[in-house]
Design a protein around this motif. Structure first.
Motif, PDB file in Angstrom:
ATOM      1  N   TYR A  74     -23.528 -11.503 -55.181  1.00 11.31           N
ATOM      2  CA  TYR A  74     -23.817 -12.696 -55.983  1.00 11.31           C
ATOM      3  C   TYR A  74     -23.127 -13.913 -55.374  1.00 11.31           C
ATOM      4  O   TYR A  74     -22.302 -14.563 -56.015  1.00 11.31           O
ATOM      5  CB  TYR A  74     -23.341 -12.484 -57.421  1.00 11.31           C
ATOM      6  CG  TYR A  74     -23.938 -11.252 -58.067  1.00 11.31           C
ATOM      7  CD1 TYR A  74     -25.261 -11.250 -58.488  1.00 11.31           C
ATOM      8  CD2 TYR A  74     -23.189 -10.093 -58.235  1.00 11.31           C
ATOM      9  CE1 TYR A  74     -25.823 -10.128 -59.069  1.00 11.31           C
ATOM     10  CE2 TYR A  74     -23.735  -8.964 -58.825  1.00 11.31           C
ATOM     11  CZ  TYR A  74     -25.052  -8.989 -59.238  1.00 11.31           C
ATOM     12  OH  TYR A  74     -25.602  -7.880 -59.818  1.00 11.31           O
ATOM     13  N   CYS A  77     -23.771 -17.599 -57.255  1.00  8.23           N
ATOM     14  CA  CYS A  77     -23.558 -17.828 -58.681  1.00  8.23           C
ATOM     15  C   CYS A  77     -22.254 -17.173 -59.117  1.00  8.23           C
ATOM     16  O   CYS A  77     -21.727 -16.291 -58.449  1.00  8.23           O
ATOM     17  CB  CYS A  77     -24.732 -17.299 -59.507  1.00  8.23           C
ATOM     18  SG  CYS A  77     -24.987 -15.530 -59.391  1.00  8.23           S
ATOM     19  N   GLY A  80     -22.608 -12.092 -62.337  1.00  7.79           N
ATOM     20  CA  GLY A  80     -23.381 -10.995 -61.791  1.00  7.79           C
ATOM     21  C   GLY A  80     -23.169  -9.763 -62.644  1.00  7.79           C
ATOM     22  O   GLY A  80     -22.287  -9.721 -63.491  1.00  7.79           O
ATOM     23  N   GLY A 102     -27.787  -7.628 -56.957  1.00  9.35           N
ATOM     24  CA  GLY A 102     -27.720  -8.887 -56.238  1.00  9.35           C
ATOM     25  C   GLY A 102     -28.555  -8.950 -54.986  1.00  9.35           C
ATOM     26  O   GLY A 102     -29.665  -8.401 -54.911  1.00  9.35           O
TER      27      GLY A 102
END
Length: 172
Positions: A74, A77, A80, A102
């Motif tokens: 991830y 961002c 996750g 992911g």
């Protein structure tokens, strides 16, 4: 408990469910970033999972896998999801699967994940030693096996297969 085990790491009888639960809690407290949303499923028939092994070493492996999921699965961002499942495999050994949803690992990199110094994350603080160390701990110290499956855009699953009783390891 996890911290003490990591320092002393003696062969002892523990409840594998508790080791995994405590490690997940430790990761959530110490990750230094918004924690991954982790879920733990005990797919064994009971609440107890007696294991004669090295809980500190297992915790180190799980912490590394969670850290890798946060860093690589991830990357764009802060949130996750990771699922950890404890079960038994076809040989009656314990199976611990760590699955993220992911980015996944490109097929050409998948076969090199356990190679020392191989990393795609030099700019993200990766040294290329984490998964090599994880492989060594699982196979040499815990007398188990480790596999990794991944698909781009769908995620990665790392599965540990551990004997119910780890024999004493020879000092090097």
């Amino acid at each position: 408990k996890v911290s003490v085990h990591q320092i002393t790491d003696i062969l002892e009888q523990v409840n594998l469910v508790e080791v995994v639960t405590e490690t997940l809690h430790l990761f959530g407290v110490t990750s230094g970033q918004p924690a991954l949303k982790t879920t733990f499923t005990n797919a064994l028939p009971g609440l107890q999972a007696p294991w004669l092994g090295y809980p500190g070493s297992l915790s180190q492996v799980l912490l590394n896998l969670l850290s890798n999921a946060q860093r690589y699965a991830y990357p764009l961002c802060s949130e996750g999801k990771v699922e950890i499942t404890l079960a038994t495999d076809h040989d009656g050994k314990y199976s611990i699967a760590v699955r993220d949803f992911g980015a996944g690992i490109p097929q050409e990199n998948l076969q090199r994940v356990f190679d020392p110094f191989f990393t795609t994350g030099r700019g993200k603080g990766g040294s290329g030693l984490g998964m090599s160390i994880v492989h060594t701990i699982v196979t040499a110290h815990l007398k188990g096996a480790i596999t990794i499956d991944s698909k781009l855009g769908e995620g990665t699953t790392v599965t540990l297969s551990l004997p119910r009783e780890v024999s004493e390891t020879e000092e090097v």
